[in-house]
Design a protein around this motif. Structure first.
Motif, PDB file in Angstrom:
ATOM      1  N   ALA A   1       7.631 -41.528  -5.037  1.00  0.00           N
ATOM      2  CA  ALA A   1       8.316 -42.056  -6.079  1.00  0.00           C
ATOM      3  C   ALA A   1       9.807 -41.773  -6.179  1.00  0.00           C
ATOM      4  O   ALA A   1      10.687 -42.792  -6.325  1.00  0.00           O
ATOM      5  N   GLU A   2      10.076 -40.607  -6.515  1.00  0.00           N
ATOM      6  CA  GLU A   2      11.454 -40.013  -6.712  1.00  0.00           C
ATOM      7  C   GLU A   2      12.454 -40.380  -5.451  1.00  0.00           C
ATOM      8  O   GLU A   2      13.508 -40.733  -5.714  1.00  0.00           O
ATOM      9  N   ALA A   3      11.622 -40.160  -4.129  1.00  0.00           N
ATOM     10  CA  ALA A   3      12.723 -40.257  -3.008  1.00  0.00           C
ATOM     11  C   ALA A   3      12.859 -41.671  -2.930  1.00  0.00           C
ATOM     12  O   ALA A   3      14.101 -41.953  -2.507  1.00  0.00           O
ATOM     13  N   HIS A   4      11.899 -42.756  -3.193  1.00  0.00           N
ATOM     14  CA  HIS A   4      12.338 -44.132  -3.197  1.00  0.00           C
ATOM     15  C   HIS A   4      13.232 -44.519  -4.119  1.00  0.00           C
ATOM     16  O   HIS A   4      14.117 -45.419  -3.954  1.00  0.00           O
ATOM     17  N   TRP A   5      12.983 -44.032  -5.264  1.00  0.00           N
ATOM     18  CA  TRP A   5      14.151 -44.248  -6.367  1.00  0.00           C
ATOM     19  C   TRP A   5      15.451 -43.967  -6.048  1.00  0.00           C
ATOM     20  O   TRP A   5      16.463 -44.531  -6.192  1.00  0.00           O
ATOM     21  N   LEU A   6      15.780 -42.667  -5.484  1.00  0.00           N
ATOM     22  CA  LEU A   6      17.157 -42.069  -5.091  1.00  0.00           C
ATOM     23  C   LEU A   6      17.575 -42.946  -4.023  1.00  0.00           C
ATOM     24  O   LEU A   6      18.822 -43.100  -3.809  1.00  0.00           O
ATOM     25  N   ALA A   7      16.685 -43.530  -2.840  1.00  0.00           N
ATOM     26  CA  ALA A   7      17.341 -44.033  -1.736  1.00  0.00           C
ATOM     27  C   ALA A   7      17.427 -45.596  -2.109  1.00  0.00           C
ATOM     28  O   ALA A   7      18.422 -46.103  -1.492  1.00  0.00           O
ATOM     29  N   ASP A   8      16.946 -46.036  -3.465  1.00  0.00           N
ATOM     30  CA  ASP A   8      17.460 -47.620  -3.745  1.00  0.00           C
ATOM     31  C   ASP A   8      18.232 -47.629  -4.964  1.00  0.00           C
ATOM     32  O   ASP A   8      19.351 -47.625  -5.205  1.00  0.00           O
ATOM     33  N   GLU A   9      17.696 -47.485  -5.975  1.00  0.00           N
ATOM     34  CA  GLU A   9      18.246 -47.514  -7.343  1.00  0.00           C
ATOM     35  C   GLU A   9      19.099 -46.521  -7.643  1.00  0.00           C
ATOM     36  O   GLU A   9      20.355 -46.810  -8.230  1.00  0.00           O
ATOM     37  N   GLY A  10      18.909 -45.516  -7.364  1.00  0.00           N
ATOM     38  CA  GLY A  10      19.627 -44.342  -7.470  1.00  0.00           C
ATOM     39  C   GLY A  10      20.953 -44.280  -6.688  1.00  0.00           C
ATOM     40  O   GLY A  10      22.124 -43.900  -7.176  1.00  0.00           O
ATOM     41  N   LEU A  11      20.769 -44.652  -5.344  1.00  0.00           N
ATOM     42  CA  LEU A  11      21.993 -44.831  -4.583  1.00  0.00           C
ATOM     43  C   LEU A  11      22.859 -46.001  -5.038  1.00  0.00           C
ATOM     44  O   LEU A  11      24.209 -45.697  -5.241  1.00  0.00           O
ATOM     45  N   ARG A  12      22.172 -47.287  -5.496  1.00  0.00           N
ATOM     46  CA  ARG A  12      22.949 -48.403  -6.141  1.00  0.00           C
ATOM     47  C   ARG A  12      24.006 -47.757  -7.424  1.00  0.00           C
ATOM     48  O   ARG A  12      24.902 -48.218  -7.611  1.00  0.00           O
ATOM     49  N   ALA A  13      22.990 -46.937  -8.219  1.00  0.00           N
ATOM     50  CA  ALA A  13      23.849 -46.424  -9.540  1.00  0.00           C
ATOM     51  C   ALA A  13      25.041 -45.509  -9.030  1.00  0.00           C
ATOM     52  O   ALA A  13      26.064 -45.579  -9.991  1.00  0.00           O
ATOM     53  N   ALA A  14      24.636 -44.755  -8.079  1.00  0.00           N
ATOM     54  CA  ALA A  14      25.905 -43.713  -8.060  1.00  0.00           C
ATOM     55  C   ALA A  14      27.018 -44.537  -7.289  1.00  0.00           C
ATOM     56  O   ALA A  14      28.085 -44.042  -7.539  1.00  0.00           O
ATOM     57  N   LEU A  15      26.672 -45.566  -6.391  1.00  0.00           N
ATOM     58  CA  LEU A  15      27.776 -46.425  -5.925  1.00  0.00           C
ATOM     59  C   LEU A  15      28.667 -46.862  -7.017  1.00  0.00           C
ATOM     60  O   LEU A  15      29.972 -47.085  -6.875  1.00  0.00           O
ATOM     61  N   ALA A  16      27.990 -47.362  -8.084  1.00  0.00           N
ATOM     62  CA  ALA A  16      28.639 -48.105  -8.851  1.00  0.00           C
ATOM     63  C   ALA A  16      29.544 -47.129  -9.924  1.00  0.00           C
ATOM     64  O   ALA A  16      30.854 -47.635 -10.508  1.00  0.00           O
ATOM     65  N   ARG A  17      29.543 -45.838  -9.639  1.00  0.00           N
ATOM     66  CA  ARG A  17      30.163 -45.029 -10.332  1.00  0.00           C
ATOM     67  C   ARG A  17      31.496 -44.655  -9.631  1.00  0.00           C
ATOM     68  O   ARG A  17      32.562 -44.151 -10.134  1.00  0.00           O
ATOM     69  N   LEU A  18      31.550 -45.075  -8.396  1.00  0.00           N
ATOM     70  CA  LEU A  18      32.844 -44.887  -7.582  1.00  0.00           C
ATOM     71  C   LEU A  18      33.889 -45.940  -7.859  1.00  0.00           C
ATOM     72  O   LEU A  18      33.487 -47.046  -8.095  1.00  0.00           O
ATOM     73  N   ASP A  19      35.378 -45.811  -7.309  1.00  0.00           N
ATOM     74  CA  ASP A  19      36.145 -46.601  -7.423  1.00  0.00           C
ATOM     75  C   ASP A  19      35.803 -47.769  -6.613  1.00  0.00           C
ATOM     76  O   ASP A  19      34.937 -47.451  -5.524  1.00  0.00           O
ATOM     77  N   ALA A  20      36.288 -48.810  -6.506  1.00  0.00           N
ATOM     78  CA  ALA A  20      35.948 -50.046  -5.709  1.00  0.00           C
ATOM     79  C   ALA A  20      36.420 -49.862  -4.179  1.00  0.00           C
ATOM     80  O   ALA A  20      35.470 -49.991  -3.514  1.00  0.00           O
ATOM     81  N   ARG A  21      37.811 -49.170  -3.924  1.00  0.00           N
ATOM     82  CA  ARG A  21      37.755 -48.918  -2.615  1.00  0.00           C
ATOM     83  C   ARG A  21      36.748 -48.085  -1.956  1.00  0.00           C
ATOM     84  O   ARG A  21      36.544 -47.867  -0.943  1.00  0.00           O
ATOM     85  N   SER A  22      36.619 -46.763  -2.719  1.00  0.00           N
ATOM     86  CA  SER A  22      35.749 -45.698  -2.257  1.00  0.00           C
ATOM     87  C   SER A  22      34.174 -46.097  -2.117  1.00  0.00           C
ATOM     88  O   SER A  22      33.771 -46.189  -0.872  1.00  0.00           O
ATOM     89  N   ALA A  23      33.911 -46.954  -2.790  1.00  0.00           N
ATOM     90  CA  ALA A  23      32.697 -47.570  -2.760  1.00  0.00           C
ATOM     91  C   ALA A  23      32.350 -48.631  -1.439  1.00  0.00           C
ATOM     92  O   ALA A  23      31.554 -48.650  -0.734  1.00  0.00           O
ATOM     93  N   ASP A  24      33.401 -49.446  -1.283  1.00  0.00           N
ATOM     94  CA  ASP A  24      33.558 -50.223  -0.167  1.00  0.00           C
ATOM     95  C   ASP A  24      33.740 -49.388   1.140  1.00  0.00           C
ATOM     96  O   ASP A  24      32.860 -49.815   2.148  1.00  0.00           O
ATOM     97  N   ILE A  25      34.437 -48.465   1.196  1.00  0.00           N
ATOM     98  CA  ILE A  25      34.473 -47.688   2.528  1.00  0.00           C
ATOM     99  C   ILE A  25      33.122 -47.167   2.804  1.00  0.00           C
ATOM    100  O   ILE A  25      32.792 -47.166   3.797  1.00  0.00           O
ATOM    101  N   VAL A  26      32.247 -46.369   1.649  1.00  0.00           N
ATOM    102  CA  VAL A  26      30.967 -45.986   1.984  1.00  0.00           C
ATOM    103  C   VAL A  26      29.940 -46.789   2.459  1.00  0.00           C
ATOM    104  O   VAL A  26      29.251 -46.755   3.408  1.00  0.00           O
ATOM    105  N   ARG A  27      30.115 -48.112   1.840  1.00  0.00           N
ATOM    106  CA  ARG A  27      28.953 -49.038   2.182  1.00  0.00           C
ATOM    107  C   ARG A  27      29.243 -49.688   3.504  1.00  0.00           C
ATOM    108  O   ARG A  27      28.223 -49.551   4.452  1.00  0.00           O
ATOM    109  N   ARG A  28      30.573 -49.947   3.893  1.00  0.00           N
ATOM    110  CA  ARG A  28      30.929 -50.077   5.213  1.00  0.00           C
ATOM    111  C   ARG A  28      30.733 -49.226   6.425  1.00  0.00           C
ATOM    112  O   ARG A  28      30.528 -49.489   7.539  1.00  0.00           O
ATOM    113  N   ARG A  29      30.978 -48.139   5.915  1.00  0.00           N
ATOM    114  CA  ARG A  29      30.952 -46.976   7.021  1.00  0.00           C
ATOM    115  C   ARG A  29      29.452 -46.387   7.341  1.00  0.00           C
ATOM    116  O   ARG A  29      29.078 -45.889   8.320  1.00  0.00           O
ATOM    117  N   TRP A  30      28.636 -46.385   6.205  1.00  0.00           N
ATOM    118  CA  TRP A  30      27.200 -45.583   6.150  1.00  0.00           C
ATOM    119  C   TRP A  30      25.893 -46.589   5.775  1.00  0.00           C
ATOM    120  O   TRP A  30      25.139 -46.115   6.232  1.00  0.00           O
TER     121      TRP A  30
END
Length: 299
Positions: free
Chosen positions: A221-250
């Motif tokens: 359950a923890e692994a699923h959360w980290l790969a889904d909601e956890g990752l989304r929450a972590a991306l939201a803490r990045l600035d817009a440019r950094s988040a966009d680069i990570v999404r499009r690169r990874w």
């Protein structure tokens, strides 16, 4: 279908299921006329831009014949032919969902990978109820050994070494896979008609419980959360440019190049790489911290 379809298939009127009658199904799919290149592009455009389900359905139906042709290559593994075809159909629907007609390739060319991938997964999951082919090299061995062997005779050491060299595995792995192909099936249940005194315990009596332990369930359950909601929450803490680069690169199905992002943002490729590295470092730190704190109660 055996699983939830990613694109509604909605068989045409009168089209039988491969489970009910494989022969009728094959005749029916062969009677569906193929699409011209222009028709295919227009239907794909309607699906990609408008999410037109009827367009997606027509794309799937017109390519069912190719699934049958590909699935027939795997009929020698002792699994139900109808199941192989249905798994291939799942792969076809996944391909239709991802197909981009602007790339200049026909759908059938793009879909072959997805169709074979679903069939391979099905065979590996179900073949003799034994976990096999867990690495890329072993899968290659599993699906090519019969062709390279060429006869029903047992492999000689020199032949095993030659096959191992060609497929990038060890000779012992070649011989082990050959033994699995040659091995007899063992029934899970005890044979009927034997007295309890004479019968040996059936394999099902000492198979481990497939259910997860409470500790494993929490970790999953923890692994699923980290790969889904956890990752989304972590991306939201990045600035817009950094988040966009990570999404499009990874996280994109087709990752963007450093050069393309550099041109878009008006910086050097090296600068994009630095931003990416810094963002990933932050994400790892945040996700590690979240894992240490445990999965939120609402997860």
């Amino acid at each position: 279908m055996t699983r939830n379809a990613v694109v509604p298939l909605g068989y045409a009127p009168g089209l039988p299921s491969p489970v009910s009658s494989l022969e009728q199904y094959v005749r029916a799919v062969r009677s569906i006329p193929p699409l011209s290149a222009e028709e295919e592009r227009e239907l794909a455009r309607r699906w990609r831009l408008e999410r037109d389900l009827e367009a997606a359905r027509r794309l799937v139906l017109a390519h069912l014949r190719y699934v049958v042709a590909i699935a027939r290559q795997y009929f020698g593994y002792g699994l139900p032919e109808a199941d192989l075809i249905q798994e291939g159909n799942v792969g076809l629907m996944k391909a239709v969902r991802r197909f981009d007609e602007t790339r200049g390739v026909r759908l059938v060319t793009f879909a072959v990978h997805w169709i074979k991938a679903e069939i391979h997964e099905f065979i590996v999951r179900n073949w003799r109820l034994v976990k096999i082919a867990t690495t890329k090299a072993q899968r290659k061995l599993f699906f090519n050994l019969r062709r390279l062997k060429g006869s029903s005779n047992a492999l000689q050491p020199a032949e095993a070494r030659a096959i191992a060299d060609e497929l990038g595995v060890k000779p012992e792995e070649v011989l082990e896979m050959e033994a699995r192909f040659a091995g007899a099936e063992v029934p899970l249940e005890a044979p009927t008609g034997e007295s309890e005194e004479d019968a040996l315990p059936a394999p099902i009596a000492y198979l481990p419980d497939p259910g997860a332990t409470p500790e494993e369930a929490v970790l999953e359950a923890e692994a699923h959360w980290l790969a889904d909601e956890g990752l989304r929450a972590a991306l939201a803490r990045l600035d817009a440019r950094s988040a966009d680069i990570v999404r499009r690169r990874w996280l994109a199905e087709e990752p963007e190049t450093l050069q393309a992002l550099a041109a878009e943002y008006g910086v050097s490729a090296e600068r994009i790489r630095q931003i990416e590295a810094a963002a990933i470092k932050k994400l790892r730190a945040w996700l590690t911290q979240a894992a240490g704190a445990g999965v939120p109660a609402h997860a």
